[in-house]
Design an enzyme around this catalytic site. Structure first.
Site, mmCIF file in Angstrom:
data_model
loop_
_atom_site.group_PDB
_atom_site.id
_atom_site.type_symbol
_atom_site.label_atom_id
_atom_site.label_comp_id
_atom_site.label_asym_id
_atom_site.label_seq_id
_atom_site.Cartn_x
_atom_site.Cartn_y
_atom_site.Cartn_z
ATOM 1 C CD GLU A 42 -2.552 1.366 2.631
ATOM 2 O OE1 GLU A 42 -2.922 2.491 3.022
ATOM 3 O OE2 GLU A 42 -2.770 0.321 3.271
ATOM 4 C CB THR A 74 -4.211 8.430 2.790
ATOM 5 O OG1 THR A 74 -3.340 7.632 3.603
ATOM 6 C CG2 THR A 74 -4.660 9.620 3.631
ATOM 7 C CE LYS A 133 -5.826 2.283 7.521
ATOM 8 N NZ LYS A 133 -5.102 3.217 6.626
#
Length: 212
Positions: A42, A74, A133
């Site tokens: 990621e 993000t 998440k």
């Protein structure tokens, strides 16, 4: 790719979350991870030039010849979601509920794992994508994850935030499919490879047939 992204994540157990000074550093670190046997990485939008880094690493393969699965974290806006997918991202991750990114993912048939902390936020993420998440994970700890597992038994959880590499197995035992780690991973190639080898689980039927 021959298997579902979630299968690959769960087989790897550890999801590196990279925040780097620039695109070159992100590419260098991603390349080192792939060489160590890591397949799923990621990158994050907090890295300057992150889209360039995604475009440069998405075509790569890991040490076993498997196509790299480079995601972008993000991601909360329409613009970032579109840019990430255009650059070749295999998946998107947000730190909290992100309706704009969710709409892009739905339209483009992409995977978006939304973040959440409260049971309601996490349940909502699971309803949309089957995964969530859990962030910031260190606040609730592994026992919090066990409680979530009890009420969302089929969900794929990726706890992230404040977790050290030495704590990964504790989180896996609590029900994590994979653990997001942003810092503390070894720089030594041998140690890095040993970490991924020690955590690796069997992947899907297709990967097993190919001996991976």
């Amino acid at each position: 790719m021959s298997c579902h992204l979630y299968d690959a994540m769960a087989a790897q157990c550890l999801l590196p979350v990279l925040r780097n000074a620039d695109a070159d550093e992100a590419v260098h670190r991603t390349t080192a991870l792939l060489a160590a046997g890591c397949r799923t990485v990621e990158l994050t939008t907090s890295t300057p030039g992150w889209a360039e880094a995604v475009a440069r690493t998405a075509p790569l393969a890991d040490a076993y010849g498997r196509a790299a699965l480079i995601g972008v974290g993000t991601v909360t806006t329409t613009a970032d979601a579109e840019t990430a997918l255009d650059a070749g991202a295999a998946f998107l991750i947000s730190p909290y509920p992100a309706p704009e990114a969710r709409a892009v993912a739905a339209r483009r048939r992409a995977v978006l794992v939304e973040g959440g902390f409260t049971p309601g936020e996490i349940a909502s993420a699971v309803r949309h994508a089957g995964a969530a998440k859990v962030f910031p994970a260190h606040v609730g700890g592994p026992q919090f994850l066990r409680s979530l597992r009890a009420v969302l038994p089929g969900a794929l959880f990726i706890p992230t935030g404040g977790i050290r590499p030495g704590e990964i197995r504790e989180w896996l035992a609590a029900g994590a499919a994979a653990v997001g780690i942003g810092s503390g991973l070894p720089d030594d190639p041998g140690e890095l490879a040993a970490l991924f080898t020690g955590l690796a689980r069997p992947c899907c039927t297709g990967c097993a047939a190919a001996g991976r």
